[in-house]
Design an enzyme around this catalytic site. Structure first.
Site, PDB file in Angstrom:
ATOM      1  N   GLU A  57       1.980   1.499  -3.615  1.00 28.98           N
ATOM      2  CA  GLU A  57       1.071   2.206  -4.350  1.00 28.98           C
ATOM      3  C   GLU A  57       0.735   3.899  -4.579  1.00 28.98           C
ATOM      4  O   GLU A  57      -0.045   4.849  -5.058  1.00 28.98           O
ATOM      5  CB  GLU A  57      -0.410   1.896  -3.473  1.00 28.98           C
ATOM      6  CG  GLU A  57      -1.511   2.385  -4.526  1.00 28.98           C
ATOM      7  CD  GLU A  57      -3.200   2.941  -3.687  1.00 28.98           C
ATOM      8  OE1 GLU A  57      -3.099   3.930  -3.139  1.00 28.98           O
ATOM      9  OE2 GLU A  57      -2.928   1.982  -2.568  1.00 28.98           O
ATOM     10  N   HIS A  58       0.958   4.068  -2.853  1.00 27.79           N
ATOM     11  CA  HIS A  58       0.739   5.759  -2.573  1.00 27.79           C
ATOM     12  C   HIS A  58       2.500   6.363  -3.655  1.00 27.79           C
ATOM     13  O   HIS A  58       2.587   7.413  -4.037  1.00 27.79           O
ATOM     14  CB  HIS A  58       1.369   6.720  -1.028  1.00 27.79           C
ATOM     15  CG  HIS A  58      -0.023   5.747  -0.555  1.00 27.79           C
ATOM     16  ND1 HIS A  58      -0.448   7.442   0.677  1.00 27.79           N
ATOM     17  CD2 HIS A  58      -0.860   5.588  -0.013  1.00 27.79           C
ATOM     18  CE1 HIS A  58      -1.675   7.253   0.982  1.00 27.79           C
ATOM     19  NE2 HIS A  58      -2.165   6.083   0.089  1.00 27.79           N
TER      20      HIS A  58
ATOM     21  N   HIS B 272       0.782  -0.646  -0.021  1.00 26.01           N
ATOM     22  CA  HIS B 272      -0.340  -0.135  -0.041  1.00 26.01           C
ATOM     23  C   HIS B 272       0.688   1.087   0.373  1.00 26.01           C
ATOM     24  O   HIS B 272       0.420   2.912  -0.712  1.00 26.01           O
ATOM     25  CB  HIS B 272      -0.859  -0.010   1.430  1.00 26.01           C
ATOM     26  CG  HIS B 272      -1.634   1.578   1.136  1.00 26.01           C
ATOM     27  ND1 HIS B 272      -1.117   2.281   2.274  1.00 26.01           N
ATOM     28  CD2 HIS B 272      -2.801   1.872   0.782  1.00 26.01           C
ATOM     29  CE1 HIS B 272      -1.787   3.147   2.088  1.00 26.01           C
ATOM     30  NE2 HIS B 272      -2.964   3.161   1.448  1.00 26.01           N
TER      31      HIS B 272
ATOM     32  N   GLU C  11      -3.066   8.212   7.559  1.00 29.15           N
ATOM     33  CA  GLU C  11      -4.508   6.977   6.982  1.00 29.15           C
ATOM     34  C   GLU C  11      -4.430   6.081   7.352  1.00 29.15           C
ATOM     35  O   GLU C  11      -5.960   5.517   8.117  1.00 29.15           O
ATOM     36  CB  GLU C  11      -4.332   6.599   5.515  1.00 29.15           C
ATOM     37  CG  GLU C  11      -5.140   5.834   4.815  1.00 29.15           C
ATOM     38  CD  GLU C  11      -5.221   5.193   3.653  1.00 29.15           C
ATOM     39  OE1 GLU C  11      -3.633   5.139   3.087  1.00 29.15           O
ATOM     40  OE2 GLU C  11      -5.667   4.916   2.854  1.00 29.15           O
TER      41      GLU C  11
END
Lengths: 436, 443
Positions: free
Chosen positions: B68-69, B65, B145
């Protein structure tokens, strides 16, 4: 750089200048008007109906009545109790959803071409003759009450409620249309009948349809579906006051982050400067990764996962509002960054490049929203609610393009008033305290 | 009965496959799916990588993840942030998402901007550049997040704990966002290792949906993705497997932020397998029968209706689109004054009865009618179709499996549903979680 050049070149090419949809207006023999986009590719119709007024029409002491009533529309009609109604609907593979917000009661329906008449008839029965059975009312009331208890422990909802209370005085907007534990607990069947008569009537209807249906079929269908409703409902609420003042309100709530809403007065949808304001808000707090708040608060400083601001237009009030969450230790820093950005855009405006890029984004993005019968019907009914004309999709981008740098500078100086911003902080923020 | 007749007559014929789908593969291994929808001049490009949180190196939870950022930072030719700025300059929108089995990136733009989208998406497939500064700020973003989505939500924390208990050995036990202590230590090398290993044309699926022809897509894809070198590090996706699960697990999470206590149950459940989707189809229908409707489902009728209802809300959920065995879930939110033990016992009684008696024929027929119609409604949302194909291919299913799925669902019998319930709803392979307010738990 190579990439930049290419991107610039492409901007110069013609963007799709307008949404390529053909909106017809249909008036039924009985005088009900609807907007229609016929699109026969897929054998179903999406239908959107709004009744203006919504939960703001709750009678005094009956807060939550229209919300509960709306939730009960799918719980039985005529000789069908809630289970029989659900079975009939599901056997048709139709879907109906009913919702209430502060300005409208909404009906979203979709049904197949092959059984359209049956699906419309069943929807008619639900809308015009809801049963409001005791057992269904108790079951749904229980769900509403559970939601209210959850809201009392949800920081985002708490912040929202606090902000409304401060902003809207004794107007219905000051409290949630869901009601309170006490008011919802006390609602009776008579209250449901009254709420139904007050909010679902022919003098406040907006209708849009998209999909596999022609104007010839839609006209009579409108009368079948809606002609049996009472001609008038309750008077609409007056204009709301705007009592927000600048400052910070902290509400204690446990957790690793503080949830923040910030707002001051906004701008009316029919204000000649509305498009300039939209462009400014898009530059400052739009949902794009390159918006200023996203860049400054998230990308440069890592203070939040997401931040945005919105021009909110209710029927009777306007706000410019933003929201984010940040760790309790950093929320104070984030508030200062927002204040700086607010001052900066008011005093310095925006750059030519920002203005052009944002116009390109807004005009290029607009046609992408008309992608499917469901979204088109939703857009069309929304346009009617805010008083736009059916040619709006064809003229809207020209109005965005017409905004000049002078417009933007002038509007920025009055729209963004850092001193008027009210921050509602729900959490355990460090170094941030209430100012009043 | 009228209802029954209706259900049988309607949509009696299985709809011919309505969406217009073409597939091909480039020489470097990139799989391409084109879904045509010419109603509006709009196109969506999605690139799905066959790697996700369950493919992370041990101790690096959250790296899939995090990467992904970081994919929105720069490349050799794009400055940090310029990717999204380029999409937005075309009026488009872009974003990405990460799951246990895949990581996907997408842009939605006017159809005549597809070539540029392919240019920049193919660029970052192999040419990502990440600076130490990118790492520092973006790591702070993913930590926020996690705080926002997980640590601020008792419900999310309960699910995270239950997942870790559900999977004894399989990496599905790890949260996609990552465990906080491991997220805090993720660094540039970790991200680049994951990137270099997994981001390559032979580990990706390109899905293009909208106002475009397969020929156009083939030409553009060949130009932009064709020259990319495949990775030689792509291996079969064999994850540590679950041992036999032989003991029920139970846990309680108490938190001051909980208002409505509830009971959540997950069972280890099989997923859709290529060419063998029958069991997953039976479970999909089982979830609908148990909890798919607030009025007519078994849980609604048994728990929410009647003179003394036990629950405010009850449901069942299952999604079979995964690489390895996943979960079948149940949830019951009791009425005020009904304790969790009572609610849970009522739920278990209903399941026992269901396995004894099987589904009501009308209920099953109605659900199948709705499934058939959902194929018609689904065509209105070409982005949804793009996701359907992309996700399926990313977890090892084929285009044929996707297209067979409605028919496989259609063919499920009452006996198969009962058999699936008997096989899957076994508490030895289940985790039961109670979410409670702090005060109640202390009593």
């Amino acid at each position: 750089m190579k990439m930049l050049k290419l991107a610039t070149l492409l901007i110069a090419c013609a963007l799709p200048a307008r949404a390529e949809i053909n909106i017809q207006t249909v008036t039924s023999p009985g005088g009900i008007t609807a907007w229609l986009v016929t699109e026969p590719d897929i054998p179903f119709t999406a239908l959107e109906i709004r009744f203006r007024g919504g939960t703001s029409l709750d009678a005094s002491g009956k807060r939550g009545a229209i919300n509960l009533m709306t939730a009960l529309i799918e719980e039985g009609t005529g000789d069908l109790d809630s289970v029989a109604f659900a079975r009939a609907r599901d056997s048709l593979a139709a879907s109906y959803s009913f919702s209430a917000d502060q300005d409208s009661v909404g009906v979203s329906a979709r049904f197949l071409t092959e059984n359209r008449d049956q699906a419309v008839d069943l929807l008619r029965r639900a809308l015009t003759e809801p049963r409001f059975d005791v057992d269904a009312t108790e079951r749904v009331r229980g769900q509403v009450l559970a939601g209210l208890r959850q809201d009392a422990k949800d920081p985002r909802t708490l912040a929202n409620q606090r902000l409304r209370e401060m902003a809207f005085g004794d107007h219905p907007y000051a409290t949630t249309g869901d009601g309170t534990i006490d008011s919802v607990s006390a609602l009776t069947r008579d209250d449901m009948v009254t709420a139904h008569l007050a909010s679902i009537a022919r003098d406040r209807i907006y209708v849009a349809a998209a999909g596999d249906i022609t104007a010839e079929d839609l006209g009579p269908m409108l009368d079948t579906l809606l002609g049996g409703l009472p001609p008038t409902g309750a008077p609409l609420p007056p204009r709301a006051p705007m009592n927000l003042t600048g400052g910070i309100t902290v509400q204690d709530f446990p957790g690793p982050q503080a949830t923040v809403l910030f707002a001051h007065e906004g701008i009316k949808r029919d204000d000649p400067d509305f498009f300039a304001a939209s462009i400014l808000n898009e530059i400052l707090g739009g949902g794009r990764f390159s918006a200023r708040l996203m860049t400054e608060v998230r990308d440069r400083r890592g203070l939040t996962y997401g931040i945005g601001s919105y021009l909110i237009g209710y029927d009777q009030a306007e706000m410019l509002m933003g929201q984010f969450s940040s760790a309790n230790g950093t929320v104070g820093q984030a508030v200062e960054v927002i204040r700086d950005e607010w001052r900066k855009i008011a005093t310095e405006g925006v750059t030519e490049a920002e203005l052009e890029k944002t116009k390109t984004y807004l005009t290029g993005n607009y046609p992408l929203r008309f992608d499917g019968n469901g979204p088109i019907a939703g857009m069309l009914v929304g346009m009617q609610m805010i008083g736009l004309s059916p040619d709006y999709p064809k003229t809207r981008n020209a109005m965005v393009e017409a905004v000049t740098m002078e417009d933007v500078k002038r509007v920025a100086a009055t729209l963004f008033r850092e001193g008027d911003l009210r921050f509602v902080v729900v959490g355990e923020p460090e170094g941030v305290t209430s100012t009043d | 009965m009228l209802r029954r007749t209706l259900a049988l007559c309607l949509l009696a014929a299985t709809p011919a496959l309505a969406e217009d789908v073409t597939t091909f593969q480039l020489d470097n291994g990139l799989e391409v799916v084109v879904i045509e929808d010419h109603r509006a001049p709009v196109v969506t490009q999605m690139v799905w990588y066959r790697t996700g949180a369950a493919d992370e190196a041990p101790g690096l939870s959250g790296i899939a993840h995090f990467l992904e950022h970081l994919m929105f930072k720069g490349t050799d030719t794009l400055a940090p942030g310029e990717f999204s700025a380029t999409v937005e300059a075309q009026g488009g929108n872009d974003n990405a998402f990460t799951s246990w089995d895949y990581t996907a990136y997408f842009q939605r733009v006017a159809a005549d901007r597809l070539d540029l989208m392919m240019q920049i998406e193919s660029d970052r497939m192999r040419n990502l550049k990440i600076s130490e500064e990118d790492i520092t700020t973006e790591r702070a973003v993913i930590i926020e997040e996690r705080k926002q989505r997980t640590d601020s939500s008792p419900a999310a924390l309960l699910q995270e704990q239950m997942r870790a208990a559900q999977f004894l050995n399989h990496p599905y036990r790890i949260p996609i966002i990552g465990w906080m202590h491991e997220m805090e230590a993720l660094d540039r090398d970790d991200a680049l290792d994951h990137y270099t290993r997994f981001y390559a044309p032979n580990n990706a699926i390109l899905v293009v949906a909208g106002d475009v022809t397969p020929e156009q897509v083939r030409e553009m894809a060949q130009t932009h993705y064709g020259p990319l070198a495949p990775s030689d590090a792509i291996t079969d996706r064999v994850r540590p497997a679950e041992p036999p699960q032989i003991a029920e697990r139970r846990l309680t999470l108490a938190d001051a932020r909980v208002s409505e206590p509830y009971v959540l149950r997950t069972y280890l459940a099989p997923e859709r397998d290529p060419g063998a989707q029958e069991q997953a189809a039976a479970l999909t229908i089982l979830a609908e029968l148990l909890g798919g409707s607030g009025q007519t489902s078994l849980f609604a009728q048994g728990l929410q209706f009647g003179v003394n209802p036990v629950a405010v809300y009850a449901s069942a959920y299952y999604s079979g689109t995964a690489l390895d065995d996943g979960t079948f879930g149940l949830v019951v939110v009791p009425m005020p004054g009904v304790d969790l033990a009572t609610a849970e016992a009522a739920m278990d009684d209903l399941i026992t009865t269901f396995i004894d008696t099987g589904p009501d024929a009308d209920d099953l027929a109605r659900i199948k009618t709705q499934i058939r119609a959902s194929e018609i409604y689904a065509r209105d949302n070409v982005d949804g179709l793009a996701r359907r194909y992309g996700e399926a291919l990313a977890v090892g299913l084929t285009v044929q499996d996707v297209q067979d799925w409605p028919n496989v669902l259609e063919a499920v019998t009452a006996e198969q549903v009962v058999e699936a319930a008997r096989d899957t709803l076994n508490r030895d392979r289940a985790v039961t979680g109670w979410l409670m307010p702090e005060a109640e738990a202390a009593e």
